[in-house]
Design a protein around this motif. Structure first.
Motif, mmCIF file in Angstrom:
data_model
loop_
_atom_site.group_PDB
_atom_site.id
_atom_site.type_symbol
_atom_site.label_atom_id
_atom_site.label_comp_id
_atom_site.label_asym_id
_atom_site.label_seq_id
_atom_site.Cartn_x
_atom_site.Cartn_y
_atom_site.Cartn_z
ATOM 1 N N SER A 79 0.703 -1.298 0.004
ATOM 2 C CA SER A 79 -0.114 0.154 -0.200
ATOM 3 C C SER A 79 0.914 1.108 -0.045
ATOM 4 C CB SER A 79 -0.827 -0.081 1.441
ATOM 5 O OG SER A 79 -0.185 0.093 2.417
ATOM 6 N N ASP A 80 0.157 2.387 -0.296
ATOM 7 C CA ASP A 80 0.997 3.624 -0.412
ATOM 8 C C ASP A 80 1.218 3.971 0.973
ATOM 9 O OD1 ASP A 80 0.865 3.704 -3.137
ATOM 10 O OD2 ASP A 80 -1.082 5.103 -3.033
ATOM 11 N N GLN A 81 0.338 3.708 2.031
ATOM 12 C CA GLN A 81 0.569 4.036 3.408
ATOM 13 C C GLN A 81 1.912 3.696 3.904
ATOM 14 O OE1 GLN A 81 -2.309 3.301 2.099
ATOM 15 N NE2 GLN A 81 -4.205 4.355 2.795
ATOM 16 N N PHE A 82 1.895 2.154 3.446
ATOM 17 C CA PHE A 82 3.184 1.278 3.999
ATOM 18 C C PHE A 82 4.328 1.949 3.277
ATOM 19 C CE2 PHE A 82 6.522 -1.739 3.462
ATOM 20 C CZ PHE A 82 6.715 -1.994 4.910
ATOM 21 N N LYS A 83 4.352 2.246 2.113
ATOM 22 C CA LYS A 83 5.758 3.081 1.523
ATOM 23 C C LYS A 83 6.118 4.559 2.271
ATOM 24 C CE LYS A 83 5.377 1.034 -2.926
ATOM 25 N NZ LYS A 83 3.783 0.849 -3.371
ATOM 26 N N ALA A 110 -2.744 2.141 12.031
ATOM 27 C CA ALA A 110 -3.976 2.292 12.699
ATOM 28 C C ALA A 110 -4.217 3.670 13.324
ATOM 29 C CB ALA A 110 -4.080 1.287 13.894
ATOM 30 N N LEU A 111 -3.272 4.328 14.012
ATOM 31 C CA LEU A 111 -3.353 5.689 14.581
ATOM 32 C C LEU A 111 -3.524 6.516 13.635
ATOM 33 C CD1 LEU A 111 -2.929 7.537 16.870
ATOM 34 C CD2 LEU A 111 -0.340 7.591 16.469
ATOM 35 N N LEU A 112 -2.708 6.528 12.442
ATOM 36 C CA LEU A 112 -2.894 7.420 11.467
ATOM 37 C C LEU A 112 -4.282 7.476 10.555
ATOM 38 C CD1 LEU A 112 0.765 7.840 10.195
ATOM 39 C CD2 LEU A 112 -0.366 9.337 11.346
ATOM 40 N N ALA A 113 -4.923 6.236 10.455
ATOM 41 C CA ALA A 113 -5.956 6.042 9.841
ATOM 42 C C ALA A 113 -7.139 6.503 10.809
ATOM 43 C CB ALA A 113 -6.362 4.459 9.789
ATOM 44 N N ALA A 148 3.168 11.442 9.047
ATOM 45 C CA ALA A 148 1.535 12.185 8.981
ATOM 46 C C ALA A 148 1.746 13.411 8.162
ATOM 47 C CB ALA A 148 1.478 12.542 10.419
ATOM 48 N N LYS A 149 3.037 13.880 8.152
ATOM 49 C CA LYS A 149 3.302 15.098 7.217
ATOM 50 C C LYS A 149 3.191 14.493 6.021
ATOM 51 C CE LYS A 149 5.312 18.140 10.459
ATOM 52 N NZ LYS A 149 6.082 17.551 11.594
ATOM 53 N N LYS A 150 4.264 13.463 5.598
ATOM 54 C CA LYS A 150 4.415 12.922 4.240
ATOM 55 C C LYS A 150 3.178 12.545 3.618
ATOM 56 C CE LYS A 150 9.240 11.407 4.624
ATOM 57 N NZ LYS A 150 9.949 10.959 3.445
ATOM 58 N N GLY A 153 -3.319 13.641 3.763
ATOM 59 C CA GLY A 153 -4.397 13.247 2.723
ATOM 60 C C GLY A 153 -4.512 11.793 2.581
ATOM 61 N N LEU A 154 -3.609 11.120 2.744
ATOM 62 C CA LEU A 154 -3.496 9.652 2.330
ATOM 63 C C LEU A 154 -4.220 8.820 3.614
ATOM 64 C CD1 LEU A 154 -2.263 7.915 -0.128
ATOM 65 C CD2 LEU A 154 -0.297 7.637 1.565
ATOM 66 N N TRP A 155 -4.323 9.151 4.834
ATOM 67 C CA TRP A 155 -4.633 8.294 5.593
ATOM 68 C C TRP A 155 -5.992 8.294 6.014
ATOM 69 C CZ3 TRP A 155 -0.511 5.625 6.687
ATOM 70 C CH2 TRP A 155 0.708 6.041 6.717
ATOM 71 N N GLN A 156 -6.619 9.479 5.506
ATOM 72 C CA GLN A 156 -8.252 9.521 5.781
ATOM 73 C C GLN A 156 -9.049 8.133 4.743
ATOM 74 O OE1 GLN A 156 -6.504 12.070 5.488
ATOM 75 N NE2 GLN A 156 -7.239 13.826 6.455
ATOM 76 N N LYS A 157 -8.233 8.247 3.715
ATOM 77 C CA LYS A 157 -8.956 7.185 2.482
ATOM 78 C C LYS A 157 -9.082 5.998 3.261
ATOM 79 C CE LYS A 157 -6.092 7.711 -0.891
ATOM 80 N NZ LYS A 157 -5.360 7.376 -2.103
ATOM 81 N N LYS A 158 -10.380 5.450 3.312
ATOM 82 C CA LYS A 158 -10.732 4.144 4.003
ATOM 83 C C LYS A 158 -9.859 3.460 4.917
ATOM 84 C CE LYS A 158 -10.748 -0.463 2.269
ATOM 85 N NZ LYS A 158 -10.191 -1.187 1.937
#
Ligand code: FES
Ligand code: FES
Lengths: 158, 720
Positions: A79-83, A110-113, A148-150, A153-158
């Motif tokens: 996932s992009d989040q993992f990257k 989990a926290l950032l989501a 969180a910074k990088k 916008g990515l974390w909210q998505k589902k």
């Protein structure tokens, strides 16, 4: 026979209902990213998602997850989040022996989501169930802050 | 590699595999024909075995014990006092007696419960106090040393002194809690046994195996798996597990895996030695020190293991960073019938620094001087003798490091602020404390020359890729990165072209164990020299190998018998300032600010160094107030992580640290040791901060909430 979803794939196991989810993941499906640090729910090395919630897989009997959606670190690796987390942990120097890290990465995701812009105190609380003996946590806190910074916008998505 | 400054951070070599969890630690391995082993352990502390009865075993299940050991029944460390499988005497609860092997762990645990042993039980020694009383009895003193000023001179000084201050100070167990529990696998092959696992010292294990299996050099091979933290806990202990699995594999002709769960790991593995330190100091009218006598007692547990060496380091640090007139020290390792204690980051020094910093702090009160000011009066300077008549020959930057922190923290102003705060607050009290410390880098005395004799190799392939051939373990401290970086920079090669495979004794020479803050300084220097050599003879497209051997630079020769000479080739230094808030109702201590300055010669990688600072200091601070392990009638009371209480992310605060440059000629790029140093100052600084907050002296660590509440009650009683 227990049926559940593992990293997006429907699977069946005939492990006894009392078998620990941790052992089934590791021994039957050979997914080694979920580690055992204590076997008693105290260290978070075995963190996974059960229906999108962060859980310690060492405390979950396989009999209780019929129909559940299980995601391990292997399930988020593409996932992009993992990257973003990967990069941030590297830049912040959050990885030493590495044994706590897959669990930490799951806890970070989990926290950032839930909270895409956590404060330092919220980060510390978010990973307080995950023990790390090498880093003293600060560089892990930095890594999550960076992610969180990088990943804005990515974390909210589902 | 084109780095202007070696300290500039580079990505860690092993990052990818670790962040994704796909790097296989020992418990992630499965090999063909593998069975598990479980150990039957002594339920009594001290006694003689009369008979052993093993239940009928199902097909495929076997028992392995002392009679299966081809060689002598001991784990080779220093003395021959630690049986592989105890078959005559047992000396502590948890001592391994036999092993059951088979496919299914649940069945194995069921069978363990049916093993029956008959004993003749004897009166055990359970506590250090008791052992001190009996120290003259046969076998109780396992090692002792004494050195320093003559006692006649000291007694003459004491007679003329204004007052004599005596204090006793106690330190508790510390448990490593590496996050990966101990694990070891013996892979059975017809012509060799390969032992693989979580470890710091490949050749310690190999030598133990050659003795236990009574075999040749080529018959065993030791391979390190990725190691999930060590901190000294995987220094000597894994040798015993390696003997267990190798003996078992030979006996049952199958591969045998032994992995501890957390509670077994907490109860039976080595820990930091509990210690008692006694101080007797003569003062003049103004509170100046005239002479000092120190006694150090270490609880060795049931066998000596590495304890004699730990005691040496404890004694060598018994005067801290101070030049004390007329100093005398002696120390003992005493036997108790409890789990053996062993190596832990700092190796005897954390106990000594906690003790001396506490004592000097208390003396400053007698002199009516701020503790830090009092400490500075006695700080050693370049050219001063050490307590063993060695010499501090390199520049010492402690004064600059202290000044820097005085400014950063605004120490004087803060002291006043805290006093005002405490005056107006009944419940919460704030305090600031400091610690000054050093760490001798490398083995004590001539250990490198006489015992270790390190050799390193660099191998260059036809494709001009270079690999490090050394026996040192990366256990998270980052030597994959730092040592590769030294070689890449020296050879002017891209970092990616240098590799450092997990060591395997079949491939690598003995570059020594991964201990004693020696890896970067000693092994790193050898690699730097090897790289220079390879560079000089470099030929593109050709396979090449170079070797370098340790060369000893003689200073004031170390004499272990008289305890004189240069104990270490070099020292790293540190200063910590810690601010706490104490809740006098609950006794809880909250860290508010932590500041740390260090001098380690030259940093090889800023990020790796910061990792050592944050992680080491977190362990050191926790040793002072958080982590508590106790033993009751020979039984460790804390069997889970939560019972023991290592810090979580909520206990630690961000640490403001700085590292000062002071290159050392015999280290690579000037680097000295760093890994242990960072732990040492934590406990004494946190103690001093708590004392400052409560204006009450303590004589022990950890200073837990119970200790605080009790001391407040006592004080109230006295005042009321
Ligand atoms: S192994 Fe599950 S919480 Fe530690
Ligand atoms: S990196 Fe070792 S436990 Fe976290």
């Amino acid at each position: 026979m227990i049926t559940f979803t593992l990293n997006g794939r429907k699977v069946e196991t005939d492990a006894p209902p009392s078998a620990r989810l941790l052992d089934v993941i590791r021994d039957e499906y050979l997914l080694i990213g979920t580690k055992e640090g204590c076997g008693e729910g105290e260290c978070g090395a075995c963190s996974i998602f059960v229906n999108n919630l962060l859980q310690n897989s060492c405390l979950i009997p396989i009999g209780s997850i019929e129909g559940a959606e299980i995601v391990t670190i292997e399930g988020i690796m593409e996932s992009d989040q993992f990257k973003i987390l990967d990069e941030s942990y590297s830049e912040a120097g959050g990885v030493q022996c590495g044994y706590c890290i897959p669990g930490m990465v799951m806890a970070s995701a989990a926290l950032l989501a839930q909270n895409p812009h956590p404060s330092e105190a919220e980060i510390r609380e978010g990973i307080s169930g995950n023990l790390c003996r090498c880093t003293g946590y600060n560089m892990i806190v930095d890594a999550i802050n960076l992610a969180a910074k990088k990943g804005d916008g990515l974390w909210q998505k589902k | 590699m084109n780095l202007k400054d070696i300290s500039t951070s580079v990505p860690k070599k092993d990052h990818k595999g670790k962040v994704s969890g796909q790097l296989a630690y020992i418990s992630d391995l499965k090999v063909e024909n593998m069975v598990f082993g479980v150990l039957y352990r002594s339920p009594i502390a001290y006694g003689k075995i009369k008979s052993i009865q093993v239940p009928d075993l199902p097909l495929g299940y076997e028992v392995v014990g002392a009679e299966d050991i081809p060689g002598p029944n001991y784990v080779k460390i220093i003395k021959e006092d630690q049986p592989i499988f105890a078959n005559e005497w047992v000396n502590y609860i948890g001592e391994p007696i036999l092993m059951l092997v088979g496919k299914d762990l649940d069945i194995l645990y069921g069978l363990l419960e049916k093993v029956k042993i008959e004993w003749e039980e004897y009166q055990a020694i359970f506590t250090l106090e008791e052992a001190i009383k009996q120290k003259a009895a046969p076998g109780v003193t396992m090692a002792n040393y004494e050195f320093g000023e003559s006692l006649e001179i000291i007694s003459a000084i004491e007679q003329g002194a204004h007052q004599i201050i005596e204090e006793e100070y106690d330190t508790g167990y510390q448990e490593h809690v590496y996050l990966e529990p101990q694990g070891m696998l013996a892979i059975y092959k017809d012509d060799e046994i390969v032992v693989q696992g979580s470890m710091q010292c490949l050749y310690y294990i190999k030598n133990a195996l050659i003795t236990a299996l009574d075999c040749g050099d080529d018959d065993v091979r030791v391979v390190q798996s990725p190691t999930g933290g060590g901190f000294g806990g995987k220094e000597e202990f894994p040798s015993m597990m390696a003997c267990h699995v190798a003996v078992a594999a030979k006996a049952v002709k199958k591969s045998v895996m032994l992995v501890f769960d957390r509670s077994e790991d907490m109860v039976v593995t080595t820990k930091r030695h509990p210690a008692k330190l006694k101080y007797r100091t003569a003062l003049d009218k103004e509170g100046n020190i005239l002479s000092m006598c120190v006694e150090v007692y270490l609880d060795g547990g049931a066998n000596v293991g590495l304890s004699s060496v730990v005691l040496q380091r404890a004694l060598l640090n018994s005067a801290g960073v101070y030049k004390i007139p007329h100093f005398h020290a002696k120390g003992y390792v005493l036997k108790t019938h409890t789990v053996p204690n062993g190596a832990f980051r700092g190796f005897g020094a954390p106990q000594s620094f906690a003790g001396i910093e506490s004592h000097i702090g208390h003396l400053s009160k007698r002199a009516n001087i701020d503790p830090l000011e009092y400490k500075r009066k006695y700080l050693v300077k370049q050219g001063d003798p050490t307590i063993t008549k060695g010499n501090f020959r390199d520049p010492i930057l402690m004064e600059e490091m202290i000044e820097d922190l005085l400014n950063t923290t605004d120490y004087k102003k803060k002291k006043v602020e805290f006093q005002t705060f405490n005056h107006h607050n009944q419940r919460y009290k704030k305090g600031i404390g400091t610690s000054l410390f050093l760490h001798g880098c490398g083995f004590t005395g001539s250990g490198e020359r006489d015992h270790i004799k390190a050799t390193v190799k660099l191998f260059k392939s036809k494709d001009d890729l270079v690999s490090l051939k050394i026996s040192n373990s990366d256990m998270g401290q980052g030597i994959y990165t730092t040592l590769s970086k030294i070689v890449a920079k020296e050879l002017d090669l891209p970092y990616e072209k240098v590799s450092y495979p997990y060591p395997d004794t079949k491939e690598v020479p003995d570059s020594g164990p991964t201990v004693a803050s020696r890896t970067t300084m000693i092994v790193g220097k050898l690699l730097e020299r090897a790289a220079k050599k390879l560079k000089a003879q470099w030929q593109n497209g050709v396979e090449q190998e170079v070797t370098e051997n340790y060369v000893h630079r003689e200073m004031i020769p170390w004499n272990e018998l008289t305890f004189t000479g240069d104990a270490y080739p070099a020292y790293s230094w540190g200063v910590n300032f810690v601010e706490v808030e104490v809740d006098t109702l609950t006794g809880n201590v909250k860290l508010e600010n932590v500041y740390a300055n260090y001098e380690v010669g030259k940093v090889i990688d800023d990020r790796v160094m910061k990792g050592q600072i944050d992680g080491g200091l977190a362990q050191g601070l926790a040793y002072g107030y958080l982590e508590k392990m106790t033993s009751k009638e020979g039984r460790i009371q804390q069997k889970s992580i939560t019972d023991y209480g290592p810090p979580t992310s909520m206990d630690v605060v961000s640490i403001q640290s700085k590292v000062f440059d002071n290159p050392y000629a015999d280290g690579p790029y000037g680097a000295k040791g760093a890994g242990e140093l960072t732990l040492i100052g934590g406990a004494p600084a946190v103690q001093a901060a708590i004392e400052d907050a409560l204006q009450t002296p303590f004589q022990q660590i950890p200073i837990t909430p119970e200790v605080i509440i009790e001391s407040l009650w006592l004080r109230e009683g006295e005042e009321g």
